[in-house]
Motif scaffolding. Sequence first.
Motif, PDB file in Angstrom:
ATOM      1  N   VAL A   9      46.686  52.240  65.297  1.00  0.00           N
ATOM      2  CA  VAL A   9      45.481  51.437  65.508  1.00  0.00           C
ATOM      3  C   VAL A   9      45.747  50.252  66.424  1.00  0.00           C
ATOM      4  CG1 VAL A   9      43.776  49.968  64.348  1.00  0.00           C
ATOM      5  CG2 VAL A   9      44.426  52.173  63.348  1.00  0.00           C
ATOM      6  N   SER A  10      46.897  49.647  66.280  1.00  0.00           N
ATOM      7  CA  SER A  10      47.178  48.463  67.111  1.00  0.00           C
ATOM      8  C   SER A  10      47.586  48.829  68.530  1.00  0.00           C
ATOM      9  CB  SER A  10      48.274  47.605  66.465  1.00  0.00           C
ATOM     10  OG  SER A  10      49.495  48.332  66.383  1.00  0.00           O
ATOM     11  N   ASP A  11      48.242  49.998  68.715  1.00  0.00           N
ATOM     12  CA  ASP A  11      48.788  50.334  70.033  1.00  0.00           C
ATOM     13  C   ASP A  11      48.418  51.727  70.527  1.00  0.00           C
ATOM     14  OD1 ASP A  11      51.144  48.173  70.851  1.00  0.00           O
ATOM     15  OD2 ASP A  11      50.851  48.336  68.687  1.00  0.00           O
ATOM     16  N   ARG A  50      43.659  44.693  58.869  1.00  0.00           N
ATOM     17  CA  ARG A  50      44.898  45.492  58.962  1.00  0.00           C
ATOM     18  C   ARG A  50      44.636  46.976  58.736  1.00  0.00           C
ATOM     19  NH1 ARG A  50      44.192  41.274  55.571  1.00  0.00           N
ATOM     20  NH2 ARG A  50      45.594  41.972  53.916  1.00  0.00           N
ATOM     21  N   VAL A  51      43.766  47.540  59.558  1.00  0.00           N
ATOM     22  CA  VAL A  51      43.414  48.957  59.447  1.00  0.00           C
ATOM     23  C   VAL A  51      44.520  49.813  60.049  1.00  0.00           C
ATOM     24  CG1 VAL A  51      41.751  50.749  60.122  1.00  0.00           C
ATOM     25  CG2 VAL A  51      40.956  48.435  59.546  1.00  0.00           C
ATOM     26  N   GLY A  52      44.837  50.907  59.394  1.00  0.00           N
ATOM     27  CA  GLY A  52      45.742  51.902  59.942  1.00  0.00           C
ATOM     28  C   GLY A  52      45.106  53.262  59.810  1.00  0.00           C
ATOM     29  N   GLY A  86      43.833  54.826  68.096  1.00  0.00           N
ATOM     30  CA  GLY A  86      42.880  54.279  67.127  1.00  0.00           C
ATOM     31  C   GLY A  86      42.490  52.843  67.364  1.00  0.00           C
ATOM     32  N   ARG A  87      42.687  52.332  68.579  1.00  0.00           N
ATOM     33  CA  ARG A  87      42.431  50.911  68.850  1.00  0.00           C
ATOM     34  C   ARG A  87      41.008  50.477  68.484  1.00  0.00           C
ATOM     35  NH1 ARG A  87      45.603  52.140  73.499  1.00  0.00           N
ATOM     36  NH2 ARG A  87      47.540  50.921  73.611  1.00  0.00           N
ATOM     37  N   ARG A  88      40.043  51.360  68.700  1.00  0.00           N
ATOM     38  CA  ARG A  88      38.646  50.978  68.462  1.00  0.00           C
ATOM     39  C   ARG A  88      38.296  50.909  66.977  1.00  0.00           C
ATOM     40  NH1 ARG A  88      38.892  53.230  73.353  1.00  0.00           N
ATOM     41  NH2 ARG A  88      37.657  52.273  75.016  1.00  0.00           N
ATOM     42  N   ALA A  89      39.264  51.179  66.121  1.00  0.00           N
ATOM     43  CA  ALA A  89      39.056  51.016  64.675  1.00  0.00           C
ATOM     44  C   ALA A  89      39.645  49.709  64.169  1.00  0.00           C
ATOM     45  CB  ALA A  89      39.674  52.180  63.916  1.00  0.00           C
TER      46      ALA A  89
END
Length: 564
Positions: free
Chosen positions: A448-450, A462-464, A453-456
């Motif tokens: 999600v951070s890199d 702290r979404v994963g 899934g960035r748009r989540a």
Amino acid sequence: MNTLVVRPARVRTAGVRQQILLTAQQRLMILMLLFMAALFLISLRLLYFALFDTGSGHGSASTAFVPARADIVDRNGVPLARTIDGYSIRVVPEKLLNDPEYLAGELHRIFPDMPREDLLAKLTGPRPTYIRRRALPDQVAAVNAIGDIGFDFPREKERLYPQLTLAAHVLGFTNADGQGVTGVEGAFENRLTDKATRGEPLALSIDARVQGVLESELGSAVTNLEAVGGAGIILDVHTGEVLAMTSLPTYNPNKLVGGNMAARRNAVTYNLYELGSTFKPLTVGAAIDNGVVTSMAKRYDATKPLAIAGFRIRDSHMMNRWLNVPETLIHSSNIVTAQIGDELGREKMEELFRNLEFDGRPKIELKERAFPLWPRDWGRVTTMTASYGHGIAVTPLHLASAYAALVNGGIYRPATVLKLGDKTPPQGRRVFKASTSARMRQLLRLIVSDGTGRRADAPGFRVGGKTGSAEKPGAGGYRRHSLVSTFAAAFPMDKPRYVVLVMIDEPKGNAFSFGQRTAGYTAAPVVKQVVTRAGPMLGVFPDESRDVDVSELTPLLWKNGKAD
């Protein structure tokens, strides 16, 4: 001359006054004793009714206020289904005074959704029949105004769903006889109708507020993306409680429409999908557990498609270089995941899926549960393609429960639509090592951070999670332009509490999604909106000072042509 008559004053001695006062006190005491005796007898009678009078079907005192069917409420007591007294409209043909042709025309004006021919058949039939059950008050008044004694209006118990379409697929509905057919209504028929239990509402795990958020955000996305449907679920990772579950298209259980059967299917528990790349973290988790992946720095060849048994496994966007494990998930490489699955082997891959209950109907109380499409031949090709979610079809609920186990420390628990309250959650069973679960929380957060899934990434939550965009199978193979786009996520990843899964069926690439149909552009933004809105309702508040520690993994990521 006037005569004045004066009444002589009464002279009472102290002894006489005392005697009068004593008499009054005695009379008052007698009255009080009589009152207390009457109260005692009434209390004894009421106690007898409460303890020994079970009633004989004539409306006993003990059952006078017990509903015919128990209410259904959400986890906070919000009513989702209840039974009320409603009107029906019935015709007794032999009592009709007016011409049936005339009456059919009048009824058709009141009920334009009913063909005139059908109404005429009811009016001329051999026996009494219903014109409309669950009739609206204005409809009852209109039929009554016709003034024919052949119509009557029996009062009947009616199941009302005050929140309309909210959680329709979870609740289900009842038939004309008041019996549960689908959803909770069908699954808990005995609990809802038993005299011993129907006096207490059935409390579900659903949170009506959170359910509303999920339905609103998913509904908007399905509309804006011109999709054929969607599904979503929010699951407590430690108890298995379902906080929200929705399926689109939906329906209103208060007014069932004939021919609208597709809308009544619960896509979360009853529809099967190949959920694509969302399987990749499961494969990597099993590989870590079984010692196939011993280092996050281990690199695999992703410079070219992988040839196997006459097939070529490709990546949707080729990286044209060797990838390590974090990069494999961040860039969602089919090629590398297939190699990891090949090293894991058929036996361990099949064991993984069986441990996650992918070989049976999803574990939940509802009756509407589909049996997965299990591979007929677990050959080498199947092992490799199943590693990235192709060749095996499961329900979204299967995947949500698997992700809960992946992030909660490795314990699988069945899902439930019932509120546990003070009850101890099921013990569950271990399917991943605790250390593997901790590692997967880091990797899912990195996606999600890199990664895709960035748009989540909802700030502070702290979404994963993992994207999955799979082509739908059709006649002669897969349909390249029909995708099932899924984002399976959990939050907050430093101490996971909830899984959020969103699936969109055949989204169109339009301006809303920047021309893209893949999950990173379609499903992931929905998860972000749901988490942002529903998180505080679930007791999770944004905190940008906290996050998952991924400091040991970030140096492995290739950025700007080199590793950090």
